[in-house]
Design an enzyme around this catalytic site. Structure first.
Site, PDB file in Angstrom:
ATOM      1  N   HIS A  69       3.707 -66.160  -7.674  1.00 37.42           N
ATOM      2  CA  HIS A  69       3.434 -66.626  -6.308  1.00 37.42           C
ATOM      3  C   HIS A  69       3.081 -68.115  -6.255  1.00 37.42           C
ATOM      4  O   HIS A  69       2.624 -68.594  -5.208  1.00 37.42           O
ATOM      5  CB  HIS A  69       2.308 -65.796  -5.683  1.00 37.42           C
ATOM      6  CG  HIS A  69       2.694 -64.378  -5.428  1.00 37.42           C
ATOM      7  ND1 HIS A  69       3.649 -64.021  -4.519  1.00 37.42           N
ATOM      8  CD2 HIS A  69       2.287 -63.215  -5.994  1.00 37.42           C
ATOM      9  CE1 HIS A  69       3.794 -62.700  -4.517  1.00 37.42           C
ATOM     10  NE2 HIS A  69       2.981 -62.187  -5.414  1.00 37.42           N
ATOM     11  N   HIS A 179      -2.755 -56.604 -11.198  1.00 38.52           N
ATOM     12  CA  HIS A 179      -3.959 -56.469 -10.381  1.00 38.52           C
ATOM     13  C   HIS A 179      -4.782 -55.228 -10.727  1.00 38.52           C
ATOM     14  O   HIS A 179      -5.679 -54.861  -9.965  1.00 38.52           O
ATOM     15  CB  HIS A 179      -3.626 -56.497  -8.885  1.00 38.52           C
ATOM     16  CG  HIS A 179      -3.169 -57.830  -8.382  1.00 38.52           C
ATOM     17  ND1 HIS A 179      -3.280 -58.227  -7.073  1.00 38.52           N
ATOM     18  CD2 HIS A 179      -2.591 -58.889  -9.020  1.00 38.52           C
ATOM     19  CE1 HIS A 179      -2.788 -59.451  -6.924  1.00 38.52           C
ATOM     20  NE2 HIS A 179      -2.352 -59.869  -8.100  1.00 38.52           N
TER      21      HIS A 179
HETATM   22 FE   FE2 Z   1      -1.278 -61.671  -8.521  1.00 36.02          FE
HETATM   23 FE   FE2 Z   2       1.922 -62.036  -9.776  1.00 37.84          FE
END
Ligand code: FE2
Ligand code: FE2
Ligand code: FE2
Ligand code: FE2
Ligand code: FE2
Ligand code: FE2
Ligand code: FE2
Ligand code: FE2
Lengths: 260, 260, 260, 260
Positions: A69, A179
C-alpha cells in the site's frame, strides 16, 4: 546486546493511538534500542502521509517500513525521497521513489540496518526478493552487523523460505502484511530470529482492521465496497528481538500483544 | 461442557507420528471429548489414503477434515463415500464424492456437527463458502447445537469474515491451510471461538512441512521442483475448545504447540 | 526484404504432423527465409524433448521458442544447453539452463535475432520482461537489425504494452500462450509488427489443444483431471512477417490458418 | 432466419461514437434483427451510467451486456433494476441488483434470449457459470429457441469449455473482456456459433482502450497509475450471427472490424 522493537502494520488513527499509548512505556520498561513500525496502513488504513509519519516519529517510532500500500497516498511519492526514515520495499524496479533499506543509529550509537522487501506470491510483480536481499546484505557488509528485514508478504511458504535463505546472514526476518500475528516466533539454527507475521496494530474488533460488516458484505455480494477502518478498542502487536551487536546473531524473540 | 480438540494439518509420516505420540496423553490429561484433525497432507504431504486415515483413526482421531489437497491421492475418490469420518470441503460443486459435514457422537453421547469449507481467495473456484455455511447450519438445526467449522483458506480477511459472519451461530471457526499457527485465538462477542490458523502437525525444520532447500530453490529458479516432506523432529499444533453443549456457545479456546 | 514465419504453440503429435504437412509448401510458396515455432507443448502437450525438437527441425523449423511449460519434460534441462536453436523465456532468473535469445542465419545469410520472453500477469514470477527486453536489444545492437520477439503471455494488456514499448526498436512482437489466434495483426506506428496471439497448431476440435470433455469436467467438478491432447483433425496457425533487413522495420504481417 | 449483431466492449466516448457512426449503416446493409453491445466500459472506460446507456440505445443498441466492471459507476445499482435492457453477469450471488438474462423482441417479432455470464479463471469469485448457464437455459425452455450468451471471461480455456458445454443448446457463445478480437469464429458441431472474443469498440491506438503510455509506465514501475481512455481514431469490433429461428441453430458467424 541490542534490543529492537518491530511493530506490526499500524492501521489508521486507532493504530496510531495504540502506538502513542504503548510505545513510551514499552521502550522504557523493555529498554528498547530501536523502534521500527510498518506504516503502510497508517493513514486512514491506506498508505501514509508526511503528517502521519511525523506523528509516528513523534510517538517514538524511529524507522517506518511499508508494503504493497506504499503509494496509496500520492504525496508519499515526493515525501519519501526527503525522509530517509521511511523505507519502501526494496524490490520495486530501479528508479522507484525512496529507498528500500537504510542504516539507523540507536541511542547507544549502534548502527542497525533495516530492510523492507515485498513478497511476490499472490502479490504484485516485483523484482525477485531473494536476489534483492542478497544484494542488500552485500551492500551492508562491513557497515552493519545488526540487520532486520520486514518481509511484507502473503504466503507463509515465501516468508519461511526467505527466513531460512537468510539464516545466519541477517539478525531478524519479521513478516508483515496478513495483519494476524503468528505464534511461530523462533531463532533459526544459524542465529536469525523469525516470525511469519508480527500482526496488526489497529482496531481489535475488525476484519484485519476494516469494519467487519463491509468485508462480509463484499464476500457475500462480490460487489465493490468502500472499506473503512473499524472503530472501537485497539490492539498493539509487535515483537522484541535481542541481537548480539558484534556477531549480528539474534539471541531472543518475544511476541507482544497489548489490548486496550 | 464438551471439549473439542482440533489438530492442524497433519503432514506426512512425521505428522502422523506426532499425532500418535501426543494424542493419547492429551486426550487423557485434557479430558478431550472429540478429536478432529485436518488430514489433507497426511499421506506423503499430499492428500490421504484409506490406510493413512485408518492409521489416524487408530491413533485416536475421530473426524478427519480435508482441504485443497483432498483429491491428490486418487483412491480417496472411492474411499470417501464409504467412510463418513472423512469429510471434504462442503463447497465443492454438488455431486462431488464424499460429504462436507457430518454429525459425530462423543464418548459421552453428545452429538457434534463438524463442517469443512474451503476459502476462495487465492484458492480454487469453489461455491460460495458463506452461503454454503448458511445452508449447513440450517440443516443442523435441532440436530446439534455444538458445531465446529474447519475453514481451510489462505487469506486472513476471508477467515475473519467467516468467523464474524457465523458468530453466535456456530461453536467454533478454526482456520487451517497456511500451516502456521496464529496467535489470535479468541471468543467472539456472540460466543464463537475463532483462530485464523491452527497450524501444522509435521516437520519442525521445514517450509510449511516441505524440505526447505527445495522450496528455496523453487523461489530462486522459478523452475519446477518435486517437493518432499522434510525429516527431523516434529511439531504438534492444535487448539482445545470448550463448548457449552446446551447453547453451543464456546467458553474457551486454547492453543497447543508440542515439540519433539 | 526478409520473410519470417512464426508458428503458434505446436501441441502434441497432431501439432507436429500439422507442421510437417504444411511447412514445406508454405516455405516454398511464400518464400520464407526463417521458420520459428513455439514448441512448449510439442511433446504430448507439455514441454519438449530432444527427440521432438529434432522432429520439428527435420520438418523445417529453424528456431524453437518456449514458454511456461518449458521445463515440463525434465530432459530439456540438459538438452537445452547443447542446442542453441531452442530458446526459453529470457526473463528466467540468471543461471537458468539454456538461453533466452539467439542469432540465427537465414538461407540468404541474413542474421536474425530471436527473443523469447514470458509475461507476468496471471503467470509465474519471472524477472521484468520489459527491462529484460531492453537489455537484449542493447546486446543485439550492431549485430542484427531484424529481431523477432515471441512474448509468451496471458493478458492482452501486457502483450500490447510490450509491443508499444518496443515499437521502432524491434521488427516484430508475436504473442503466444493463449492458443487462440487473434485478429489484430498490424504494423505499429514506428514499424513493429504485432499480433496479440499467433494461435495454436494442434487439434482443431479441442479446448486449446486438450480433449474438451476433460476440461469441461474440470470446470464442472473443480477436481483434478489428467489432461490429454485431443485427437482428430489439425489446425495450423502462424503469421508471416516481412521485414526490411536494413532498417529492421516490418513491412507486412499476415495471419495464416490452415485446416486439415 | 434471424440476424444478431454482438458488439465488443464499447470503451468510452470514442467507443460510443464508433457505435453511433457504424450502427445505422450496418443494421440497414446487413439487415440486423437485434443489436447487443457489451457496455461495461462505456462510461469513461469504467462501468455505465443511465445517460450513457440511453445514448447507446438511441444509437440503435437494443440490449446492453456487462462484465466485471458492471458496478464501477455507482448509479447503475439503482438504475439497473428499472432498465431491463441492461443485463449483468447472471452468476453474481442471488440478490444482486439487476438481472442476468432477458428476453427481447426483434423488429420482426421474434423473441431472443440474451444471457450474460462472467468467467472465474483470473476473475472475481462468482458462482459457477456452467451450472448457472444450465439453469438459465432451463428457464428459457419453450420461451425462446434463439439464445445468445455474452461470456465475459479472461481465459481462452474457460471460454472454449463453455462453448462446447453449451453446443447444441444455445445459438451463440460470444466471448468478451480481453478487448482483442480473436480469429477463431466458427459454428460448433451441434450448431452453436462461437468466438473466443468479439474484441473492443474504442480507441485504436491504445492498450485495450487505455492510453498506452500509462499502461507501459504501470508495468515498468509497478506503481499505481490512474488509467485514462485513449483518444484518436476508433475501431468498431463486432460479430454478425445468423440463426435459424425455429431450431435455434446458428447458420453463420462473421467477424466485423471497422476502422475510422
Ligand atoms: Fe498492511
Ligand atoms: Fe500489505
Ligand atoms: Fe495443508
Ligand atoms: Fe491446504
Ligand atoms: Fe502453449
Ligand atoms: Fe504457455
Ligand atoms: Fe471490457
Ligand atoms: Fe471486463
Amino acid at each position: 546486546m541490542i534490543r529492537l522493537l518491530m511493530i506490526g502494520d499500524v492501521v489508521g488513527r486507532l493504530g496510531r493511538r495504540a502506538v502513542k499509548e504503548n510505545l513510551p512505556g514499552l521502550v522504557r520498561d523493555e529498554q528498547i534500542d530501536l523502534v521500527i513500525a510498518n506504516g503502510e496502513n497508517a493513514a486512514g488504513g491506506n498508505g501514509i502521509t508526511r503528517e502521519v509519519a511525523l506523528e509516528l516519529f513523534a510517538a517514538g517510532v524511529e524507522v517506518i517500513t511499508m508494503g504493497n500500500h506504499v503509494w496509496n497516498k500520492k504525496e508519499i511519492i515526493n515525501y519519501i525521497d526527503r525522509e530517509n526514515r521511511v523505507i519502501r520495499p526494496a524490490n520495486y524496479p530501479p528508479g522507484a521513489p525512496g529507498a528500500g533499506f537504510g542504516r539507523f543509529q540507536t541511542r547507544k550509537g549502534v548502527i542497525v540496518g533495516v530492510v523492507n522487501l515485498s513478497g511476490r506470491v499472490f502479490m504484485p510483480d516485483m523484482d525477485c526478493p531473494f536476489r534483492c536481499a542478497d544484494a542488500i546484505l552485500e551492500a551492508f557488509k562491513g557497515k552493519s552487523s545488526v540487520i532486520l528485514l520486514d518481509f511484507h508478504a502473503e504466503a507463509t511458504s515465501e516468508k519461511a523460505a526467505m527466513a531460512y535463505y537468510l539464516d545466519g546472514r541477517i539478525s531478524a526476518v519479521c513478516g508483515t502484511h496478513t495483519h494476524v500475528q503468528t505464534a511461530d516466533e523462533r531463532i533459526l539454527e544459524k542465529g536469525t530470529a523469525f516470525i511469519t507475521d508480527v500482526g496488526m496494530t489497529g482496531p481489535q474488533d475488525s476484519v484485519i482492521g476494516v469494519k467487519k460488516e463491509l468485508v462480509i458484505e463484499k464476500f457475500l455480494t462480490q460487489m465493490p465496497r468502500k472499506f473503512e477502518v473499524a472503530s472501537g478498542l485497539y490492539q498493539f502487536n509487535a515483537v522484541v528481538i535481542d541481537v548480539d551487536q558484534e556477531s549480528g546473531r539474534a539471541l531472543n524473540i518475544k511476541r507482544i500483544q497489548n489490548y486496550e
